[in-house]
Scaffold this motif. Structure first.
Motif, PDB file in Angstrom:
ATOM      1  N   TRP A 179       0.855  -1.156   0.123  1.00 27.53           N
ATOM      2  CA  TRP A 179       0.134   0.147  -0.042  1.00 27.53           C
ATOM      3  C   TRP A 179       0.826   1.332  -0.013  1.00 27.53           C
ATOM      4  O   TRP A 179       0.733   2.163  -0.636  1.00 27.53           O
ATOM      5  CB  TRP A 179      -0.975  -0.079   1.337  1.00 27.53           C
ATOM      6  N   GLU A 206       3.968   1.466  -1.077  1.00 27.66           N
ATOM      7  CA  GLU A 206       4.892   1.460  -2.149  1.00 27.66           C
ATOM      8  C   GLU A 206       4.028   1.842  -3.266  1.00 27.66           C
ATOM      9  O   GLU A 206       4.583   2.820  -3.950  1.00 27.66           O
ATOM     10  CB  GLU A 206       5.519   0.154  -2.631  1.00 27.66           C
ATOM     11  N   THR A 207       2.823   1.376  -3.628  1.00 29.01           N
ATOM     12  CA  THR A 207       1.946   1.835  -4.480  1.00 29.01           C
ATOM     13  C   THR A 207       1.430   3.259  -4.502  1.00 29.01           C
ATOM     14  O   THR A 207       1.546   4.046  -5.299  1.00 29.01           O
ATOM     15  CB  THR A 207       0.926   0.925  -4.876  1.00 29.01           C
ATOM     16  N   SER A 208       1.249   3.791  -3.211  1.00 31.28           N
ATOM     17  CA  SER A 208       0.671   5.102  -3.127  1.00 31.28           C
ATOM     18  C   SER A 208       1.749   6.298  -3.241  1.00 31.28           C
ATOM     19  O   SER A 208       1.809   7.175  -3.944  1.00 31.28           O
ATOM     20  CB  SER A 208       0.428   5.290  -1.464  1.00 31.28           C
ATOM     21  N   ARG A 224       4.369   5.791  -5.299  1.00 28.74           N
ATOM     22  CA  ARG A 224       4.870   5.874  -6.724  1.00 28.74           C
ATOM     23  C   ARG A 224       3.348   6.321  -7.614  1.00 28.74           C
ATOM     24  O   ARG A 224       3.427   6.768  -8.804  1.00 28.74           O
ATOM     25  CB  ARG A 224       4.857   4.426  -7.173  1.00 28.74           C
ATOM     26  N   LYS A 257       0.581   5.219  -7.942  1.00 27.55           N
ATOM     27  CA  LYS A 257      -0.082   4.059  -8.629  1.00 27.55           C
ATOM     28  C   LYS A 257      -0.855   3.161  -7.580  1.00 27.55           C
ATOM     29  O   LYS A 257      -0.737   1.899  -7.980  1.00 27.55           O
ATOM     30  CB  LYS A 257       0.979   3.443  -9.600  1.00 27.55           C
ATOM     31  N   PRO A 258      -1.834   3.388  -6.919  1.00 28.12           N
ATOM     32  CA  PRO A 258      -2.383   2.590  -6.078  1.00 28.12           C
ATOM     33  C   PRO A 258      -3.431   1.666  -6.817  1.00 28.12           C
ATOM     34  O   PRO A 258      -3.686   1.854  -7.999  1.00 28.12           O
ATOM     35  CB  PRO A 258      -3.278   3.547  -4.999  1.00 28.12           C
ATOM     36  N   MET A 262      -5.722  -5.022  -3.527  1.00 31.12           N
ATOM     37  CA  MET A 262      -4.317  -4.838  -2.779  1.00 31.12           C
ATOM     38  C   MET A 262      -4.325  -6.015  -1.687  1.00 31.12           C
ATOM     39  O   MET A 262      -3.421  -6.553  -1.570  1.00 31.12           O
ATOM     40  CB  MET A 262      -4.282  -3.744  -2.050  1.00 31.12           C
ATOM     41  N   ARG A 320       0.595  -3.121 -11.485  1.00 31.49           N
ATOM     42  CA  ARG A 320       1.240  -2.065 -10.777  1.00 31.49           C
ATOM     43  C   ARG A 320       1.772  -2.173  -9.437  1.00 31.49           C
ATOM     44  O   ARG A 320       2.547  -1.509  -8.898  1.00 31.49           O
ATOM     45  CB  ARG A 320       0.121  -0.906 -10.574  1.00 31.49           C
ATOM     46  N   VAL A 321       1.641  -3.679  -9.091  1.00 36.06           N
ATOM     47  CA  VAL A 321       2.302  -3.977  -7.751  1.00 36.06           C
ATOM     48  C   VAL A 321       3.675  -4.747  -8.193  1.00 36.06           C
ATOM     49  O   VAL A 321       3.656  -5.612  -8.636  1.00 36.06           O
ATOM     50  CB  VAL A 321       1.505  -5.084  -6.975  1.00 36.06           C
TER      51      VAL A 321
END
Length: 136
Positions: A84, A86-88, A90, A92-93, A99, A122-123
């Protein structure tokens, strides 16, 4: 292998050959995340027509008898928090339920089979199962 709800819905609708996918995996463990069970059951409850609800419920019950549901525990929560963040970071959640599925798969060392590859891609570090050859 963790099966996403999109795969199971595709199987119910006849657009994905679930039997062929499962055969191709051989002895590889196959399961669903607990949230996927909730998504499928939610779909049963949302059906406005009694016949659709009965057909959908029978399909989901058969799947739940066949596939173990992996609970969301502390290992999954730790991985979820990391993904969560990491994607936030970037920008790109992905969706909250996706998730949870990704975190469950990664905490267990599994790949994800999904028809929503664009979202899950995206993960970082999540292995995805290609499904093109199972589509009808």
């Amino acid at each position: 292998m963790i099966l996403d709800s999109s795969v199971l819905i595709g199987a119910e609708r006849g657009t994905l050959d679930l039997d062929a996918l499962l055969r191709s995996l051989g002895t590889e463990p196959v399961a669903i995340a607990a949230i996927t069970a909730a998504e499928l059951l939610h779909g049963c409850h949302r059906a406005s027509d009694a016949a659709i609800r009965a057909r959908r419920s029978a399909f989901v019950d058969a799947l739940l008898d066949l596939l173990p549901a992996i609970p969301f525990g502390l290992a999954e929560a730790r991985r979820h928090a990391q993904l969560w963040a990491e994607t936030s970071r970037r920008g790109k959640p992905i969706g909250a339920y996706d998730m949870l599925i990704a975190a469950t798969a990664m905490a267990r060392g599994y790949a994800v089979a999904t028809l929503n590859q664009r979202e899950f891609a995206r993960v970082a570090g999540l292995r995805l199962q290609p499904l093109d050859r199972y589509l009808r």
